[in-house]
Design a protein around this motif. Structure first.
Motif, PDB file in Angstrom:
ATOM      1  N   SER A 784       0.821  -1.214   0.000  1.00  0.00           N
ATOM      2  CA  SER A 784       0.000   0.000   0.000  1.00  0.00           C
ATOM      3  C   SER A 784       0.856   1.267   0.000  1.00  0.00           C
ATOM      4  O   SER A 784       0.531   2.249  -0.670  1.00  0.00           O
ATOM      5  CB  SER A 784      -0.920  -0.010   1.218  1.00  0.00           C
ATOM      6  OG  SER A 784      -1.692   1.169   1.261  1.00  0.00           O
ATOM      7  N   SER A 815      -6.054  -3.721  -4.870  1.00  0.00           N
ATOM      8  CA  SER A 815      -6.046  -3.796  -3.411  1.00  0.00           C
ATOM      9  C   SER A 815      -4.960  -2.903  -2.814  1.00  0.00           C
ATOM     10  O   SER A 815      -5.123  -2.371  -1.711  1.00  0.00           O
ATOM     11  CB  SER A 815      -5.833  -5.243  -2.967  1.00  0.00           C
ATOM     12  OG  SER A 815      -4.605  -5.751  -3.494  1.00  0.00           O
ATOM     13  N   GLY A 818      -6.251   0.946  -3.479  1.00  0.00           N
ATOM     14  CA  GLY A 818      -7.299   1.221  -2.502  1.00  0.00           C
ATOM     15  C   GLY A 818      -8.337   2.224  -2.910  1.00  0.00           C
ATOM     16  O   GLY A 818      -9.084   2.718  -2.061  1.00  0.00           O
ATOM     17  N   GLU A 821     -12.315   1.602  -2.193  1.00  0.00           N
ATOM     18  CA  GLU A 821     -12.922   1.825  -0.882  1.00  0.00           C
ATOM     19  C   GLU A 821     -13.652   3.166  -0.880  1.00  0.00           C
ATOM     20  O   GLU A 821     -13.124   4.173  -1.342  1.00  0.00           O
ATOM     21  CB  GLU A 821     -11.845   1.814   0.203  1.00  0.00           C
ATOM     22  CG  GLU A 821     -11.084   0.503   0.294  1.00  0.00           C
ATOM     23  CD  GLU A 821      -9.931   0.587   1.281  1.00  0.00           C
ATOM     24  OE1 GLU A 821      -9.828   1.639   1.957  1.00  0.00           O
ATOM     25  OE2 GLU A 821      -9.138  -0.372   1.356  1.00  0.00           O
ATOM     26  N   ARG A 824     -11.945   6.177   0.975  1.00  0.00           N
ATOM     27  CA  ARG A 824     -10.750   6.612   0.233  1.00  0.00           C
ATOM     28  C   ARG A 824     -11.155   7.326  -1.050  1.00  0.00           C
ATOM     29  O   ARG A 824     -10.579   8.352  -1.421  1.00  0.00           O
ATOM     30  CB  ARG A 824      -9.890   5.384  -0.073  1.00  0.00           C
ATOM     31  CG  ARG A 824      -8.601   5.672  -0.827  1.00  0.00           C
ATOM     32  CD  ARG A 824      -7.608   6.389   0.053  1.00  0.00           C
ATOM     33  NE  ARG A 824      -6.341   6.589  -0.604  1.00  0.00           N
ATOM     34  CZ  ARG A 824      -5.378   7.345  -0.121  1.00  0.00           C
ATOM     35  NH1 ARG A 824      -5.525   7.960   1.038  1.00  0.00           N
ATOM     36  NH2 ARG A 824      -4.233   7.490  -0.780  1.00  0.00           N
TER      37      ARG A 824
END
Length: 1928
Positions: A784, A815, A818, A821, A824
């Motif tokens: 990330s 993933s 991100g 989401e 986010r």
């Protein structure tokens, strides 16, 4: 690159229902034999199918069935139906349909007995086609006829049967096309389609006439209808070639058709040649034997008015359509053969269009090939006169050579290529017509031609091709015999990118030919291969290696690209010789500061060899069995970029893409990567990225090969080996990904981000970041944090980084990114919306990229609704009944939300523009809408109604926004305007301001200019308060808001028009559905017209122009007839408005006509280049007529249109998109510019100046090299006047008029307005050695007038005349011209002497002498009378001549004649002249020390004294041996150094400095440098007052000091070292005002410091001086210092490395030494690449035992030097026994400067600079510097622990340790608080602040880590010490 061939589109056969049913019924007959019935069933099935591929299969089966039929199986009706069906299939399909080819193949397969019936069926179908009256089918019928002629025997039979009807049909079509062409003006697409149809009709008619020639001849006399058809068709052909509206391809084909038709009628005898000759000569005398109808048509073409190009097309037709092979049928054929080139060459002198020049060149080349064909057979069949005409030296041969010389530098590549082919064919013709010479020997003609070619300048590209032809036909030996230094000369040209391809091609021809020659000679003499290969190596390889080692890098970069691979392909075995020679070269690893050295040359050769497959694979410890790996490792971190790139190319490139990378190669790539990621050079970055891509492709391809072998390999050992290679690949790729991601930190430099993102993008493209088990699973590496760093790169100031980061994010695992989401996504979306209203323009670009990232997220609508509700917006996401794709929904929703925001903000801006400019600039929203729209495919949208409404709203809000901001950008002075809002009180103030700022530069500008009322305008910032909100507005904010809004509106409107499908009704009444209507497009066009014609701000109308160009491109290509005609309509309207002088017009008459030229440019550039360019021709003719000055138009009303026309012409000549189509109007433009200088109006003269400058660039090209007057920036007179023939009489007449006004005996200055321009143009021309003596456009007539212009009373005119004369004098006539000029000088003084005239003559002589010296092919000096003429005028140099200007000019002439070794005089004359010159010098004021004469303030006295100084320097410093008076050397130099004029002293010192630097042997002292000169120089160093002279003195002394110790004297007093040191220290401290003086003083002072430190005598004053010197050196590295100062400081530190900063005795003390080290490290991280490179040289002077053996004495790149330098300092701490103090000092460096940080935090933002992008971090990287310090500090602490040299730490150090710890902890806490106080996603909203705080936190954290490690190690040492004491 392999380009996949485009496959034709297969379309099914579709027939009308009625016709289909008839065919099916005819094929449904039950009766009949089996074979025919099967055939019928097959065809029936074919007709029923709709799948084209199956139809092809069935048609092929039908062909096989037809072929198998026997004559006994016939069933007449059914078989006829089958044949009719196949014929109908053939005639119904399009030309390129594979089904049609299958039908033709099936028809061709019929047995012989059935062919006649098949032809009959085909004829019936063809007749039906010919009788079809549907215009849409005409092109199809023409294609069908052409198809029948194309390798289809039955089709030919069909056409033969129907040829009268076919010809009649083709005539009718051609006639119709000719009629249609006149009505298609402005409709370029329709015109292009018509041209294509016309071309196909003409070609098809030619095929019919050619294939049916026998049938035509047999019925011609009896078939009157056919005669009429042929006559009418001939008339059509003739109409085409005489109508210039047709494109050249159609005209050329029509001319071939004319000749073909004449040949078909007249046969192939002598008569046809007679007719063609008559047509070319425009004479009807040879038409008596011609049929009447043909005679009438030909006479009409001969006697009627026809364009010049008709003869050219007819010539091409005669060459192409007549049979010239073998013996010619009669004498008229020979006449025709010789007439064609004469016709073309006569035409060549008058044509203007480059396309016509191309046709002429191509036809001449075709003629030369035809002439060769005539001579290929038996030579006795050709007449002797023909052979003489075609041989070298004939008049025709000379004319053709002149054509070649005039066009071999043409801008069009095709013309240059054709001239080269023509030259080669002329040489072959000469060989064939001269039997006494063999092909391998040169006769006198060819020898003379070769010598003349070699005398040409090498910048002429045509020279290379001609020499290549000579090599091809006569071998390399002859050229090398004439010019043995040819290889070295050509290699020296390889540094010029424009010449490198030509030079390399010639070199290749030469060395291949030379190798073949040597091999053949060796075979005859039976010598060994090694002997003749050594000779070949000496000739070709040795010069190459010398150039590679010693030349500058930019001069050798193209050798690798163009030359070296060719050489290795020719002789692969030469690689071993190269490697051995380079390794034997001394100092293999070290090159000079500007060259690559032997190591770089070695890498270059090895790289080329590896890429060509010459080298072996790498072996253990040795690369390719040739070089050790240590050399390769050194090259990979070498100082020079190109050496590193060549070494990387050697590792990465391979002849086989599947070659497995070895562990050695991967280690070498690791060794290269990290130090080279931060590369500042864009070219080197691009090369490195390309090489890495090749390496990764090798990894991918070899991986696939290894996996395939693994699946097939049975041997366990080999499988393990392959698996090990794959594991090694996986490990390497993961290492590569990790390291590339890790450098993308806040504060990373632009170059490192760019290169890392490029490489990560390549990894994603070739391997993908998947997480699955297949492949290398690189997605597992991406976490990330890495993905977020890539996301934050989108906030970079650089657009390229933004693009790469956005592209990479799509390829990373979702993933890790991100964005799916919801929280986010909302945060990122809100950041994008906030950035879209930022006052900094580049923030809107970031917002657009963030929105583009979010468009593909499925749940974006929820996030949009969330943000809209948060801001209180009335927004509802779209709910489409049918759910289309995610991208369309998201794009619509985002645009809808941005549109709502924009509408609200525009409403506010209509009331409060200042508040909008300060708080929510409008352009960001529009930019985001445009960017979002670009990512959508608008051709495949599902909900068009909703999109139409949205588009209408977008266009409406664009108009509203434009209305708000246009008053600012259309004002008279938009740059400083602040239109004051009236707040809530009233809007009258704003209206008053807007009324006041209305444009004042319209058409009444010159007649009724108004006073500007400025009392309501303010030039200071306004602070307003509205509704409790404070905002601060500057004029810059308002202007940027307005013109950027105009820009974005233009871009959005252009994007809408260009990308959205058009809603319109076509010609066939079919409605095309679309999103934007014709009326909307018209409205957008009118909007652009208003903005371009009325905007005053350049940024606004330039960017509106970009949007308008998009619109015009769309108009031209649209299917709407109305829109296609708009550009022509708009153009005519604006030209009418320009021509009118209406005072009410709003056109801007100043600012170079503002947007008017842009408007017209856009309209003209939309016209297709392949069309007739009628709009361009019409516009240019009108503008030139308008701009041309006329006596009846010198009124105020005519001035403004003339200025507009001149400004528009300038813009059109500058527009590169118009290409060669503008060249025909250059001559007229030049005449306009020159004549415009006679205008009394300044505005006209100013516009003419700009136009003239543009034309000079357009004619001669952009400046190549620094010397504007070098021949590469000029053009031969032949080429210039051939390309622009109209300028020859014009320039000559203008020069005559100007020359008449020059000579004035009254003393009055009479300056012709155009004289300067004329001389400027003429000075750009020069005669070519290839010019003949009787050239029709020779330069000789200009010479007398140029010489007369040298008599002008204006100094600048005399100088220009002298410069212009030089190129007009051929080299062979230089001496005679100089003698003639000298004869015009008076031989004694008198009252009637005109000094201006004398000075002009002397300048012309001087310039001619200087040009003669610079020529490389000068003739040897001979008896020319120059010496005698000069001696007769020696009084001009004496005091008898009262004019010091002419006295000085004559002295300059004497220097040229006496000084250089290259002179026009023989030795005896030169010696005699030198003695006379010396006598003049010795009696001059310079030597006699007459202060009154020397300090004379008379104009020209300084120049005279400088001329005397040049004579003295030549006799004393430069070449004293030629003057023969050695005893005068010291005296002359002393006089020069003591002259009161600083200009003389500066010239003398400069000459002395050059002489010292030029000495080949440094230890050898020049003759003029003795015990007298040195004291003068040292004394001058103490007493010189002029800063430039003092700097030169110090530079001279620095050079002398390098050669040995100087004895310092002031007059007769000897000075001590301390006094000298103190004096220069004081001088350096006071010399900050002069960079040159400061650098010179510091350089000399540093040399003295080093000398002092190496001596034993050091006093207290010396110590003080040293500390002050150290402070001065440290101050030189600050950012504000000039680059010259930093370079000097770097050189000082490098020179003092061994004696001061690495001295084991610490002579300066620890503190001062560490200050110097920090200065060195600062310079190693400087922004300037040259500074960093210079500082990195300290490695070469560092003690070898303290650094690694691999880099000792090697030039390394700055990042490696920085790493080595910190490591070296840590080792020095141990050597000095100062580890604790060193650790604390380095920790302080690590923690950073507290004062600077506090200033950055506390200083208020006093000014908001809109264009301030923060610190543009181009190279320096504090993060990496901090990491480097931390790594070395930890290593130093651990190493110190092992040594345990010190048992305890001093109390002061303990206190310092505690203080540093407290400071670091406090900084960690403060930065954490500051980071928490920043808004969400500060990486986007406050990028620079976040990066600064993150760096501070990182510094403090690492410092704490170091201090904690130090504390733990100290505690550990104490515990061990206590344990030892306890045990004892």
């Amino acid at each position: 690159m392999v380009v996949k061939k485009k496959t034709p589109k297969v379309e099914a056969l579709v027939l009308e229902e009625e016709k289909l049913q008839q065919l099916l019924a005819s094929l449904s007959v039950d009766a009949g034999q089996d074979g025919v019935r099967q055939l019928a069933n097959t065809l029936q099935s074919c007709l029923k199918l709709k799948e084209p591929v199956l139809q092809i299969q069935l048609v092929k089966r039908a062909g096989s069935q037809l072929e198998a039929l026997s004559e006994e199986q016939t069933d007449g009706a059914l078989l006829g139906a089958c044949l009719h069906t196949l014929a109908l299939v053939y005639t119904s399909l399009q030309a390129k349909n594979p089904l049609r080819r299958a039908a033709a193949s099936a028809l061709s397969s019929v047995p012989a007995w059935l062919q006649e019936q098949t032809v009959a069926c085909l004829s019936v179908c063809m007749s039906d086609c010919l009788s079809d009256t549907n215009p849409d089918q005409y092109s199809h019928v023409v294609d069908t006829i052409a198809g029948c002629m194309d390798c289809f025997a039955l089709g030919e039979g069909c056409i033969n049967k129907l040829f009268p009807e076919v010809l009649q049909f083709l005539y009718e079509r051609l006639s119709e096309y000719l009629h249609q062409n006149s009505g298609l003006q402005g409709r370029h697409i329709a015109q292009a389609q018509l041209m294509h149809s016309c071309l196909m009709a003409v070609k098809t008619s030619m095929q019919v006439i050619q294939k049916c020639q026998g049938s035509i001849s047999s019925v011609l006399n009896t078939h009157q209808t056919l005669v009429d058809t042929l006559s009418n068709m001939l008339a059509c052909y003739m109409h085409i070639i005489t109508d210039e509206e047709f494109v050249q391809a159609v005209q050329s084909t029509a001319a071939m058709a004319i000749v073909l038709l004449i040949r078909s009628v007249m046969g192939s005898g002598d008569e046809v040649a007679t007719v063609v000759c008559s047509l070319l000569c425009r004479s009807g005398q040879g038409l008596d034997s011609v049929p009447l109808w043909l005679k009438q048509r030909c006479e009409g073409l001969c006697t009627g008015v026809r364009p010049p190009g008709v003869s050219m097309y007819l010539s091409h037709g005669a060459l192409a359509m007549l049979n010239w092979k073998g013996a010619l049928p009669g004498p008229q054929w020979e006449t025709l053969l010789l007439l064609v080139p004469d016709t073309l060459l006569d035409l060549d002198a008058s044509i203007k269009e480059s396309s016509t020049v191309m046709v002429v060149a191509r036809v001449l080349t075709l003629w030369s090939s035809v002439a060769l064909e005539c001579l290929q057979g038996e030579r006795q069949l050709c007449s002797l006169s023909l052979q003489q005409s075609l041989s070298g030296g004939s008049d025709l041969h000379k004319r053709l050579l002149e054509h070649i010389y005039s066009h071999w530098e043409h801008p069009l590549d095709g013309v240059r290529h054709q001239t080269r082919s023509l030259f080669r064919n002329l040489l072959l013709l000469h060989q064939h017509t001269n039997s006494f010479t063999s092909e391998s020997t040169m006769d006198n003609y060819v020898l003379e031609l070769t010598q003349r070619l070699l005398q040409l300048e090498w910048h002429m590209r045509g020279k290379y091709g001609a020499l290549g032809c000579l090599v091809e036909l006569y071998g390399a030996g002859h050229l090398l015999e004439i010019q043995p230094q040819l290889p070295s000369c050509l290699l020296g040209l390889m540094g010029d990118q424009t010449l490198a391809p030509y030079a390399s091609d010639l070199l290749e021809r030469l060395f291949i030919s030379h190798k073949q020659l040597l091999a053949a000679e060796a075979c005859k003499k039976k010598t060994s291969t090694e002997d003749w290969m050594d000779c070949w190596h000496r000739m070709w390889v040795t010069p190459l290696l010398q150039v590679l080692c010693s030349a500058r890098l930019d001069q050798t970069s193209y050798i690798l690209d163009y030359f070296l691979p060719k050489l290795l392909r020719c002789s692969p075995s030469s690689l071993t010789h190269m490697v051995q020679a380079l390794q034997d070269t001394p100092s293999c690893c070290i090159g000079s500061s500007s060259s690559r050295g032997a190591l770089g040359a070695l890498m270059t050769c090895l790289r080329a060899a590896r890429a060509q497959g010459v080298m072996q694979t790498p072996e253990e410890g040795v690369w390719g069995g040739l070089v050790p790996l240590t050399l390769l490792r050194q090259a990979l971190i070498h100082k020079h970029d190109q050496v590193r790139i060549d070494a990387l190319g050697l590792v990465c490139e391979s002849h086989r893409s599947t070659e497995v990378l070895t562990s050695q190669e991967l280690d070498l790539i690791r060794h290269f990567l990290l130090p080279n990621l931060n590369c500042q050079s864009p070219g080197v970055r691009q090369q490195a990225i390309s090489l890495f891509k090749k390496m990764l492709c090798r990894v991918k391809d070899s991986t696939q090969l290894l996996q395939k072998k693994q699946s097939q390999e049975r041997e366990h050992e080999q499988r393990d080996k392959d698996q090990h290679s794959l594991s090694r690949y996986k490990e390497f790729l993961r290492w590569l990904c990790t390291n590339l991601f890790e450098v993308l930190l806040p504060g990373a430099s632009f170059s490192k981000c760019l290169m890392s993102l490029h490489l990560l993008g390549q990894l994603a493209q070739l391997f993908t970041f998947d997480i699955g088990p297949d492949g290398f699973a690189l997605g597992e590496v991406v976490n990330s944090a890495y993905a977020q760093n890539v996301l934050y790169c989108a906030a970079s100031n650089f657009l390229e980084v933004k693009l790469l980061a956005s592209t990479l994010l799509w390829k990373l695992p979702p993933s890790a990114v991100g964005l799916q989401e919801h929280d986010r996504m909302c945060v990122v979306l809100q950041a994008a919306l906030d950035l879209s209203t930022s006052t900094k323009p580049f923030d809107s670009v970031t917002a657009a990229h963030l929105l583009d990232l979010l468009l593909h997220q499925p749940n974006l609508s929820r996030a949009l609704l969330h943000c809209a509700l948060k801001q209180g917006l009335d927004f509802q996401p779209p709910s489409f009944p049918q759910e289309p794709d995610v991208l369309e929904v998201n794009t619509f929703a985002v645009i809808q939300l941005l549109l709502i925001c924009l509408q609200l903000e525009v409403s506010k801006a209509e009331s409060f523009l200042l508040q909008a400019a300060a708080s929510y600039p409008l352009y960001g929203r529009v930019h985001c809408i445009t960017a979002v729209l670009q990512s959508l495919n608008t051709e495949s949208l599902h909900h068009t109604e909703e999109w139409r409404r949205l588009v209408s709203d977008l266009i409406a809000v664009c108009y509203r926004l434009s209305d708000v901001v246009s008053p600012v950008v259309q004002s008279s002075s938009p740059e400083g305007l602040i239109p004051m809002d009236a707040g809530t009180d009233t809007s009258s103030g704003l209206q008053k301001i807007l009324q006041e700022i209305q444009p004042r530069d319209t058409n009444d500008f010159f007649t009724s200019a108004r006073e500007l009322d400025t009392h309501n305008e303010e030039d200071y910032a306004e602070t307003r308060t509205t509704g409790g909100e404070d905002y601060r507005v500057t004029a810059q904010m308002v202007l940027v808001c307005c013109w950027r809004s105009m820009k974005e509106v233009a871009m959005l409107l252009g994007q809408l028009c260009q990308s959205l499908p058009l809603h319109y009704t076509g010609d066939n009444a079919y409605k095309h559905p679309g999103l934007i209507t014709e009326e909307q497009v018209k409205g957008v066009g009118l909007y652009f017209r208003q903005q371009l014609l009325q905007s005053r701000h350049r940024g606004a109308f330039e960017l509106a122009y970009v949007g308008f160009v998009r619109l015009t491109d769309m108009l031209c290509r649209s299917g709407s007839r109305v829109l296609q005609q708009l550009p022509a309509c708009w153009l005519s309207k604006v030209l009418e408005e320009v021509k009118s002088s209406d005072p009410l017009s709003k056109l801007c008459a100043t600012r170079r006509s503002a947007g008017i030229p842009f408007y017209i440019q856009a309209l003209l550039s939309s016209e297709p280049k392949s069309s007739s360019c009628s709009l361009l021709k019409m516009t240019m003719n009108e503008l030139i007529a308008l701009a041309m000055p006329a006596t009846d138009r010198n009124t105020d009303n005519s001035t403004v249109p003339q200025v507009h026309a001149l400004n528009i012409l300038r813009a059109l000549y500058r527009d590169t998109r118009l290409g060669e189509n503008i060249i025909p109007f250059v001559s007229d433009g030049m005449q306009v510019a020159v004549l415009g200088f006679t205008s009394p109006v300044w505005a006209v003269r100013n516009s003419c100046t700009l136009l003239f400058s543009t034309l000079i660039t357009r004619i001669f090209g952009v400046k190549k090299g620094r010397d504007e007057h070098a021949k590469k920036n000029r053009m031969t007179g032949r080429e210039f006047f051939t390309r622009f023939p109209a300028l020859y009489p014009f320039l000559l007449n203008q020069l005559k008029e100007a020359a008449v006004t020059v000579e004035s005996h009254s003393g009055q200055v009479r300056l012709h307005p155009s004289l300067f321009l004329l001389l400027l143009v003429l000075s750009r021309l020069y005669p070519s050695p290839m010019d003949g003596t009787s050239s029709p456009m020779g330069l000789a007539p200009f010479m007398p007038f140029i010489i007369r212009c040298g008599h002008s009373a204006v100094y600048r005119t005399r100088e220009m005349a002298a410069r212009a004369l030089v190129p007009f004098v051929p080299l062979t006539q230089t001496s005679s011209t100089i003698h003639s000029l000298l004869q015009d000088l008076p031989q004694h003084s008198g009252p009637q002497i005109q000094n201006n005239c004398i000075h002009g003559i002397l300048l012309q002589v001087l310039f001619l002498l200087q040009s003669y010296r610079s020529e490389s092919h000068r003739p040897p000096p001979a008896e020319n009378g120059i010496g005698k003429a000069v001696l007769q005028c020696m009084w001009l140099a004496s005091r008898e001549n009262s004019c010091v200007v002419t006295r000085g000019a004559f002295l300059d002439v004497l220097v040229c004649l006496c000084g250089p070794r290259i002179s026009l005089l023989c030795d005896s004359e030169a010696n005699k002249l030198r003695q006379e010159t010396l006598s003049v010098l010795l009696t001059s004021s310079l030597v006699t020390n007459n202060p009154t004469a020397t300090a004379n303030l008379e104009p020209g006295n300084t120049q005279y004294m400088l001329s005397l100084a040049r004579v003295a320097l030549s006799a004393s410093v430069e070449i004293p041996e030629l003057w023969g008076r050695h005893q005068l050397t010291n005296k002359l130099l002393e006089c020069l150094l003591k002259c009161p004029l600083y200009e003389v002293r500066e010239l003398a010192l400069d000459s002395v400095l050059k002489g010292l630097k030029k000495e080949e042997e440094p230890e050898k002292t020049p003759a003029w440098l003795n015990e007298t000169t040195l004291p003068n120089l040292t004394c001058l160093a103490f007493h010189e007052t002029h800063p430039q002279c003092l700097a030169k003195v110090l530079q001279v002394l620095s050079v002398l000091h390098c050669g040995g110790e100087l004895h310092w004297m002031d007059a007769v007093q000897h000075l001590s070292q301390d006094k000298v040191l103190l004096h220069f220290l004081t001088l350096a401290q006071r010399a900050a005002h002069s960079v040159e003086l400061y650098c010179a003083a510091m350089t000399l002072l540093s040399q003295l410091v080093v000398q002092t430190m190496n001596s034993d005598q050091k006093g207290e004053s010396t110590v003080t001086c040293l500390s002050q010197w150290e402070a001065l050196v440290c101050s030189c590295c600050s950012e504000e210092q000039p680059v010259e100062v930093k370079l000097m400081a770097a050189q000082v530190l490098v020179n003092s490395t061994g004696s001061l900063i690495t001295n084991s005795e610490l002579p300066l003390g620890l503190v001062s030494t560490l200050s110097l080290w920090r200065t060195l490290f600062t310079l190693l991280q400087d922004e300037d690449q040259e500074v960093r490179g210079s500082a990195s040289d300290f490695i070469a002077n560092a003690p070898a035992h303290l650094i690694s053996a691999d880099v000792a004495g090697v030039s390394v790149c700055p990042p490696v030097a920085l790493d080595i330098g910190v490591g070296l300092l840590c080792r020095l701490f141990q050597l000095w026994d100062q580890v604790p103090a060193g650790v604390l000092t380095l920790t302080e460096w690590l923690l950073g400067d507290e004062e600077g940080d506090e200033e950055a935090v506390c200083s208020p933002d006093e000014e908001d600079f809109l264009f301030e992008k923060g610190d543009l971090n181009l190279w320096a990287e504090p993060v990496q510097w901090v990491k480097l310090l931390h790594r070395h500090l930890i290593s130093l602490i651990l190493a110190y622990k092992q040594t345990r040299e010190s048992e305890s730490t001093e109390l002061g150090q303990l206190h310092q340790l505690s203080t540093l710890t407290s400071k670091a902890q406090a900084k960690v806490m403060s930065t954490k608080e500051a980071l928490r106080s920043l808004p969400v996603l500060p990486q986007f909203s406050c990028t620079m602040e976040h990066a600064r705080l993150a760096l501070q936190q990182h510094r403090a954290t690492l410092a704490l880590d170091v201090l904690e490690t130090l504390r733990l190690e100290r505690r550990h040492i104490e515990q061990e010490s206590n344990s030892e004491k306890y045990l004892q």
